[in-house]
Write a protein that holds these residues in place. Sequence first.
Motif, mmCIF file in Angstrom:
data_model
loop_
_atom_site.group_PDB
_atom_site.id
_atom_site.type_symbol
_atom_site.label_atom_id
_atom_site.label_comp_id
_atom_site.label_asym_id
_atom_site.label_seq_id
_atom_site.Cartn_x
_atom_site.Cartn_y
_atom_site.Cartn_z
ATOM 1 N N LYS A 21 0.828 -1.206 0.000
ATOM 2 C CA LYS A 21 0.000 0.000 0.000
ATOM 3 C C LYS A 21 0.868 1.264 0.000
ATOM 4 O O LYS A 21 0.579 2.236 -0.695
ATOM 5 C CB LYS A 21 -0.915 -0.007 1.230
ATOM 6 N N PHE A 68 2.712 1.411 -3.472
ATOM 7 C CA PHE A 68 1.793 1.718 -4.576
ATOM 8 C C PHE A 68 1.254 3.147 -4.485
ATOM 9 O O PHE A 68 0.896 3.742 -5.497
ATOM 10 C CB PHE A 68 0.612 0.746 -4.600
ATOM 11 N N ASN A 115 -3.314 3.837 -5.534
ATOM 12 C CA ASN A 115 -2.353 3.368 -6.554
ATOM 13 C C ASN A 115 -1.749 4.503 -7.394
ATOM 14 O O ASN A 115 -1.411 4.315 -8.567
ATOM 15 C CB ASN A 115 -3.001 2.338 -7.473
ATOM 16 N N ILE A 159 1.612 3.760 -9.024
ATOM 17 C CA ILE A 159 1.482 2.827 -10.154
ATOM 18 C C ILE A 159 0.953 3.566 -11.385
ATOM 19 O O ILE A 159 1.410 3.332 -12.516
ATOM 20 C CB ILE A 159 0.551 1.643 -9.787
ATOM 21 N N GLU A 160 0.008 4.490 -11.153
ATOM 22 C CA GLU A 160 -0.541 5.277 -12.270
ATOM 23 C C GLU A 160 0.557 6.119 -12.928
ATOM 24 O O GLU A 160 0.586 6.291 -14.145
ATOM 25 C CB GLU A 160 -1.679 6.190 -11.776
ATOM 26 N N ALA A 205 -1.088 -4.008 -10.674
ATOM 27 C CA ALA A 205 -0.610 -4.168 -9.289
ATOM 28 C C ALA A 205 -1.712 -4.787 -8.446
ATOM 29 O O ALA A 205 -2.788 -4.200 -8.289
ATOM 30 C CB ALA A 205 -0.201 -2.810 -8.724
ATOM 31 N N ARG A 206 -1.426 -5.973 -7.928
ATOM 32 C CA ARG A 206 -2.408 -6.651 -7.074
ATOM 33 C C ARG A 206 -1.682 -7.356 -5.944
ATOM 34 O O ARG A 206 -0.630 -7.968 -6.162
ATOM 35 C CB ARG A 206 -3.203 -7.692 -7.874
#
Length: 317
Positions: free
Chosen positions: A14, A17, A21, A24-25, A38-39
């Motif tokens: 968390k 990211f 997120n 990640i973006e 992303a998971r």
Amino acid sequence: MNEIVIELEEITPKEFFGAQNANIELLKKYFPKLKIVARGNKIKAFGDEELLEEFDRRITMLLKHFAKYNKLDENVIERVLTSQSSDDYTTSKQSGEVIVHGVGGKLIKAQTANQRKLVESMRKNDMVFAIGPAGTGKTYTGVALAVQALKNKEVKRIILTRPAVEAGENLGFLPGDLKEKLDPYMQPLYDALRDMIAPEKLAHYIENGTIQIAPLAFMRGRTLDNAFVILDEGQNTTHAQMKMFLTRMGKHAKFLLTGDPGQIDLPRRTISGLKEALLILKNVDGVGMIFLDDKDVIRHKLVKKVIEAYKSIENRD
């Protein structure tokens, strides 16, 4: 389609990211030809093999940075993703520590890689030039270092100065005596100090001369020793002013000169003393030079976009 899977170990996904997120973006913007997912504690990327190798290298750099500083933000990610090597954005852990505990418990520290390099350079050299556009934290970081030096009794006084060149305005038309005319012009220096020193103590320091804030002309004929001296807006000095200032340096003094060569308010055909000094002193031992850029801007995110927009126009001239 090629695929790589990066598993986060000993790192909270968390935090890495980002909120919703966001980090990640940002990665997706820099690698638009890759599909990035992303998971859980995994990042998967699909696409061309060469791009995947570059993505893997950059993620590894980000993970190392996060492991060292426990922090990732937009500025850090941009710096890492656009750097040639880790030397461009990593600094010693010491330079990322709190410089000063400000008013109301505010923790004041270098926020970006280049600001941390400024902190490091100031520790190693007695004279440092910090060059960069508005909002990159040149003056603010410098004032924090000056306050730290005063608190640690490394210096006996702080001297903050600016050349009294108006950005398209005329001081002569302002009401009041000289101090009242100059105070608004010196406001950015007061603002930084107010974040770092309680009001009563700051007033006392200014009253007894421990902290002096004055236009550059007031430095003539003085020897500045046992002092942390900051020349702000150095791009607006002339050759004579810059030479005069640099030769004021006394024993046990630290000199920090800040400026933005892209914002010169001098009359036409007048050479900037800052630009000249950067050329003359670039190979002098004991003089540090740190160049900040739009990736160091920590004001509103629009400031960064404004700088980029103007840069594109100025590059066409």
